[in-house]
Scaffold this motif. Structure first.
Motif, short mmCIF file in Angstrom:
data_model
loop_
_atom_site.label_atom_id
_atom_site.label_comp_id
_atom_site.label_asym_id
_atom_site.label_seq_id
_atom_site.Cartn_x
_atom_site.Cartn_y
_atom_site.Cartn_z
N GLY A 1 70.21 -18.68 15.95
CA GLY A 1 70.98 -18.82 14.66
C GLY A 1 70.25 -18.45 13.57
O GLY A 1 70.97 -18.14 12.38
N ASP A 2 68.79 -18.75 13.62
CA ASP A 2 68.21 -18.52 12.49
C ASP A 2 68.05 -17.15 11.98
O ASP A 2 67.90 -16.28 12.73
N ALA A 3 67.35 -17.08 10.78
CA ALA A 3 67.18 -15.61 10.49
C ALA A 3 66.09 -15.10 11.08
O ALA A 3 65.18 -15.88 11.47
N VAL A 4 65.96 -13.87 11.44
CA VAL A 4 64.91 -13.18 12.27
C VAL A 4 64.61 -12.06 11.45
O VAL A 4 65.06 -11.38 10.39
N ASP A 5 63.13 -11.69 11.71
CA ASP A 5 62.55 -10.51 10.81
C ASP A 5 61.48 -10.03 11.97
O ASP A 5 60.14 -9.77 11.39
N ASP A 6 62.00 -9.36 12.86
CA ASP A 6 61.34 -8.75 14.05
C ASP A 6 61.08 -7.34 13.41
O ASP A 6 61.88 -6.56 13.11
N THR A 7 59.88 -6.65 13.82
CA THR A 7 59.49 -5.44 13.45
C THR A 7 60.46 -4.48 14.33
O THR A 7 60.81 -3.64 13.98
N GLU A 8 60.48 -4.93 15.70
CA GLU A 8 61.19 -4.13 16.70
C GLU A 8 62.38 -5.13 17.02
O GLU A 8 61.92 -6.29 17.51
N PRO A 9 63.51 -4.55 17.13
CA PRO A 9 64.71 -5.52 17.33
C PRO A 9 64.32 -6.29 19.02
O PRO A 9 63.86 -5.41 19.72
N THR A 10 64.61 -7.37 19.01
CA THR A 10 64.47 -7.83 20.31
C THR A 10 65.84 -8.54 20.84
O THR A 10 66.85 -8.60 20.11
N ALA A 11 65.93 -9.32 22.28
CA ALA A 11 67.06 -10.18 22.67
C ALA A 11 67.33 -11.10 21.56
O ALA A 11 68.46 -11.28 21.27
#
Length: 361
Positions: free
Chosen positions: A78-88
């Motif tokens: 539920g927390d914000a994410v900041d992945d360079t490439e989308p993940t699961a």
């Protein structure tokens, strides 16, 4: 995803732009000014068996993975994410947020290559937004990993009959080309159902997918389409993939007007449909390449190897034929033969039943 152009030759055009050899590359791969170029389906109401259990909210599905291995010390879904490439984790976080725009979800799904995302993406094949469904069709082959393809194939079969043409296009590309190793009547029939699709790219992707499987239904279709003045590049690719000799003259009638990136594919189709085989020039060139130690230093050194790879891109089953004839040319030359028998060419030939391949080389 495909190219189209007039195939009528110019008055001053040479009669055959595809002969030639290593000393004259432009002869084998014609200039764009000397070549021509071209590259769809009805939405079905019924859904294939096996998808009724799919739910729109993938978080309701049972998903098992090692949280620590997958996400390390990262925050909960539920927390914000900041992945360079989308993940699961990216996809799950977006799905947990009710206000996530469909376009944002679609963008994340389309560029996801994380195998762990597969259980999250499969239910999205029923998403109400066409952009999300298109992204699912685009991403599913990339996240399949080592999972059995059954659920993925069923989702793509459903998407191949979508009301949106871009969804159908990507689904047929996924089924026809990206998952070409999956060959069963369900996939073939889904592709065959798209052969008269009103969307050009979808129709051509379906044709190529069936040709890769050497389905006999494509031969009369190719005869009709290649008899037209304008053809699509994917139709030329399909002719090469099928490799039927009756298509050779038709392919030869479309050698002019193509863009540079299509030229090699057209020449490959010409060789693959030639009733006399892929050409002694290619086979002799490959044999010489192995005699020289299969150098990779320059494009000129590996010219015939590059041509061979272009042929095998759509007709991998021809590797057995090519490997056997090159092997014959190398008889008595132990170093070259050993090198050849341990090559990628021999491996592909072995995958199609060639008994000489030596996996230990």
């Amino acid at each position: 995803m495909s190219d189209l152009a007039s195939s009528r030759p110019a008055p001053d055009e040479p009669p055959d732009p595809c002969p030639g050899g290593p000393a004259d590359v432009s002869g084998l791969f014609p200039r764009a000014s000397e070549l021509s170029a071209p590259a769809a389906r009805d939405p079905a109401d019924a859904l294939p068996d096996g998808l009724d259990g799919f739910v729109l909210n993938p978080l309701a599905a049972s998903v098992s993975w090692d949280d620590e291995a997958s996400f390390g010390d990262s925050a909960p879904f539920g927390d914000a994410v900041d992945d360079t490439e989308p993940t699961a984790r990216t996809i799950a976080a977006l799905l947990e947020t009710p206000m996530t725009p469909a376009a944002e979800l679609a963008d994340a799904v389309a560029w996801c290559y994380d195998d762990e995302a597969l259980p999250l993406l499969l239910p999205l094949a029923r998403h109400p937004d066409a952009g999300v469904r298109r992204a699912v069709a685009q991403a599913l082959p990339s996240v399949l990993g080592d999972t059995e393809p059954g659920d993925t194939v069923r989702a793509l079969v459903m998407l191949s009959a979508d009301a949106d043409e871009d969804v159908r296009d990507w689904a047929c590309f996924a089924l026809g080309t990206q998952l070409s190793e999956v060959d069963d009547p369900v996939v073939r029939d889904a592709l065959a159902a798209r052969l008269e699709d009103p969307h050009d790219d979808t129709r051509c992707e379906a044709l190529l997918g069936l040709a890769r499987r050497r389905d006999s239904r494509v031969l009369p279709v190719l005869h009709e389409r290649l008899s037209r003045d304008n053809v699509y590049s994917l139709e030329i690719d399909a002719a090469g993939a099928l490799g039927h000799a009756s298509l050779h003259t038709l392919v030869r009638g479309h050698l002019s007007g193509w863009d540079d990136d299509v030229v090699a594919r057209v020449c490959a189709a010409l060789r693959l449909t030639d009733p006399d085989g892929v050409g002694d020039d290619l086979l002799d060139g490959l044999a010489e390449w192995f005699r020289a130690g299969a150098p990779h230093a320059t494009d000129e050194d590996r010219y015939w190897w590059s041509v061979t790879l272009q042929l095998l891109e759509h007709a991998e089953y021809r590797a057995q034929e090519i490997a056997e004839q090159v092997h014959h040319r190398l008889l008595g030359l132990e170093p070259a033969t050993t090198l050849m028998l341990g090559s990628r060419l021999s491996q592909l030939a072995g995958d199609h039943g060639w008994p000489r391949w030596r996996p230990s080389c």
